[in-house]
Motif scaffolding. Sequence first.
Motif, PDB file in Angstrom:
ATOM      1  N   VAL A 128     -98.399  35.179  40.183  1.00 56.57           N
ATOM      2  CA  VAL A 128     -96.998  35.599  40.196  1.00 56.57           C
ATOM      3  C   VAL A 128     -96.162  34.458  39.653  1.00 56.57           C
ATOM      4  CG1 VAL A 128     -95.073  36.343  41.622  1.00 56.57           C
ATOM      5  CG2 VAL A 128     -97.401  37.123  42.144  1.00 56.57           C
ATOM      6  N   GLY A 129     -95.438  34.722  38.582  1.00 61.63           N
ATOM      7  CA  GLY A 129     -94.615  33.697  37.983  1.00 61.63           C
ATOM      8  C   GLY A 129     -93.321  33.461  38.752  1.00 61.63           C
ATOM      9  N   GLU A 130     -92.512  32.536  38.245  1.00 58.45           N
ATOM     10  CA  GLU A 130     -91.251  32.203  38.908  1.00 58.45           C
ATOM     11  C   GLU A 130     -90.281  33.376  38.924  1.00 58.45           C
ATOM     12  OE1 GLU A 130     -89.709  28.787  36.978  1.00 58.45           O
ATOM     13  OE2 GLU A 130     -91.168  27.396  37.851  1.00 58.45           O
ATOM     14  N   ASP A 131     -90.464  34.271  37.942  1.00 59.04           N
ATOM     15  CA  ASP A 131     -89.573  35.435  37.890  1.00 59.04           C
ATOM     16  C   ASP A 131     -90.079  36.587  38.738  1.00 59.04           C
ATOM     17  OD1 ASP A 131     -91.773  36.106  36.450  1.00 59.04           O
ATOM     18  OD2 ASP A 131     -90.725  36.559  34.575  1.00 59.04           O
ATOM     19  N   GLY A 132     -91.206  36.368  39.465  1.00 60.73           N
ATOM     20  CA  GLY A 132     -91.745  37.401  40.327  1.00 60.73           C
ATOM     21  C   GLY A 132     -92.642  38.392  39.634  1.00 60.73           C
ATOM     22  N   ARG A 133     -92.872  38.215  38.343  1.00 60.63           N
ATOM     23  CA  ARG A 133     -93.714  39.131  37.609  1.00 60.63           C
ATOM     24  C   ARG A 133     -95.132  38.556  37.483  1.00 60.63           C
ATOM     25  NH1 ARG A 133     -89.788  40.688  32.468  1.00 60.63           N
ATOM     26  NH2 ARG A 133     -88.092  41.647  33.701  1.00 60.63           N
ATOM     27  N   PRO A 134     -96.151  39.452  37.388  1.00 57.26           N
ATOM     28  CA  PRO A 134     -97.531  38.964  37.169  1.00 57.26           C
ATOM     29  C   PRO A 134     -97.623  38.250  35.827  1.00 57.26           C
ATOM     30  CG  PRO A 134     -97.516  41.252  37.891  1.00 57.26           C
ATOM     31  CD  PRO A 134     -96.091  40.911  37.553  1.00 57.26           C
ATOM     32  N   ALA A 135     -98.439  37.190  35.807  1.00 62.98           N
ATOM     33  CA  ALA A 135     -98.602  36.419  34.568  1.00 62.98           C
ATOM     34  C   ALA A 135    -100.067  36.024  34.404  1.00 62.98           C
ATOM     35  CB  ALA A 135     -97.718  35.171  34.597  1.00 62.98           C
ATOM     36  N   ALA A 136    -100.540  36.125  33.156  1.00 65.95           N
ATOM     37  CA  ALA A 136    -101.899  35.680  32.846  1.00 65.95           C
ATOM     38  C   ALA A 136    -101.879  34.167  32.651  1.00 65.95           C
ATOM     39  CB  ALA A 136    -102.419  36.372  31.598  1.00 65.95           C
ATOM     40  N   VAL A 137    -102.927  33.511  33.120  1.00 68.11           N
ATOM     41  CA  VAL A 137    -102.938  32.040  33.055  1.00 68.11           C
ATOM     42  C   VAL A 137    -104.250  31.542  32.442  1.00 68.11           C
ATOM     43  CG1 VAL A 137    -101.389  31.690  35.025  1.00 68.11           C
ATOM     44  CG2 VAL A 137    -103.863  31.923  35.402  1.00 68.11           C
ATOM     45  N   SER A 138    -104.198  30.316  31.988  1.00 69.63           N
ATOM     46  CA  SER A 138    -105.364  29.594  31.482  1.00 69.63           C
ATOM     47  C   SER A 138    -105.445  28.259  32.203  1.00 69.63           C
ATOM     48  CB  SER A 138    -105.249  29.352  29.968  1.00 69.63           C
ATOM     49  OG  SER A 138    -105.193  30.566  29.263  1.00 69.63           O
TER      50      SER A 138
END
Length: 307
Positions: free
Chosen positions: A263-273
């Motif tokens: 969960v990113g800072e904006d509250g949305r799911p985010a793909a990470v590496s």
Amino acid sequence: MGAQVRFEARTWQVSGLVDGRVYLAADDGATGCVLAAHLVAADGFELLDQAAPQIPAAAVWAALALPARERAMAWLRHIREVETGLPGGPGSSGVPRPEYDPHAFTLAEREHAKARELAGLGWTKVSRPTVQRMRLAYQRQGLLGLVDKRSLRASCPTGRTDERVVSAVLEALRQRRGRRATTVKQVIDLAEQIVAQTHGPGRVTLPARSSLYRLVRALSDPAEPPGSPARTATSPDRAAGPPALRPAERVHVATARLSIEVVGEDGRPAAVSVTCALDGATGCVLAAVLHPQQAVAPGVHRLVPGP
């Protein structure tokens, strides 16, 4: 190793120490195994204050099969009794048994008595010349002289190779273990570098290449022999040149996409590496950063030269 202890109203000699267990050998050829914690806490346990026998090189002794070590320790007490009248040797307490009293019988007579005693205990092919031969071998070589030479040959895969070369091969195998697929040639090249850096160029005579190949295979871990993919490797190594020998000489940087979302800072799911920096010599992770996925193919490597 080699110490004499009192346990369960008997005198024993320590013939091995493995994973918290103590292997014991008595003067009559009996053997035993007991947990070290149980041994030292047992009623009547005592560490006898006697000189330990001459122990052979640790690597050679540890490579011997346990029965061969126990047999040598049992022979030691018998040889001491023939020579001094007491199984514990000079300075030990007790009274010699009548047939081994040095003041009453000659050395040859005591050797005859010991041969008869061992035959009565079930030892095979033991005669007075056998006892004499073992006694003289102990005088020349210490405890190693009492080891069955067939066991010694079978347990020494390095043969007569210089110990400095053996140590370098073991260190090379350790450095290459678990990081990537490794060939025998790579291990040999690394071992030659280690020998030169440790002892100086040309100071140690290296065996023939064919002998080094046999040595590497003899010392390799059977679970991960050279030439097979490392069990912990994640991708092939694309690094060029000789292997790194010093920390920070070569640093591998790799980025890989993770199959999870956060969960990113904006509250949305985010793909990470994840991007990691791995020291080429020690295999230690120097840094790891979790960040949003970028347009980088999974497993791509690039090299950052060290200082």
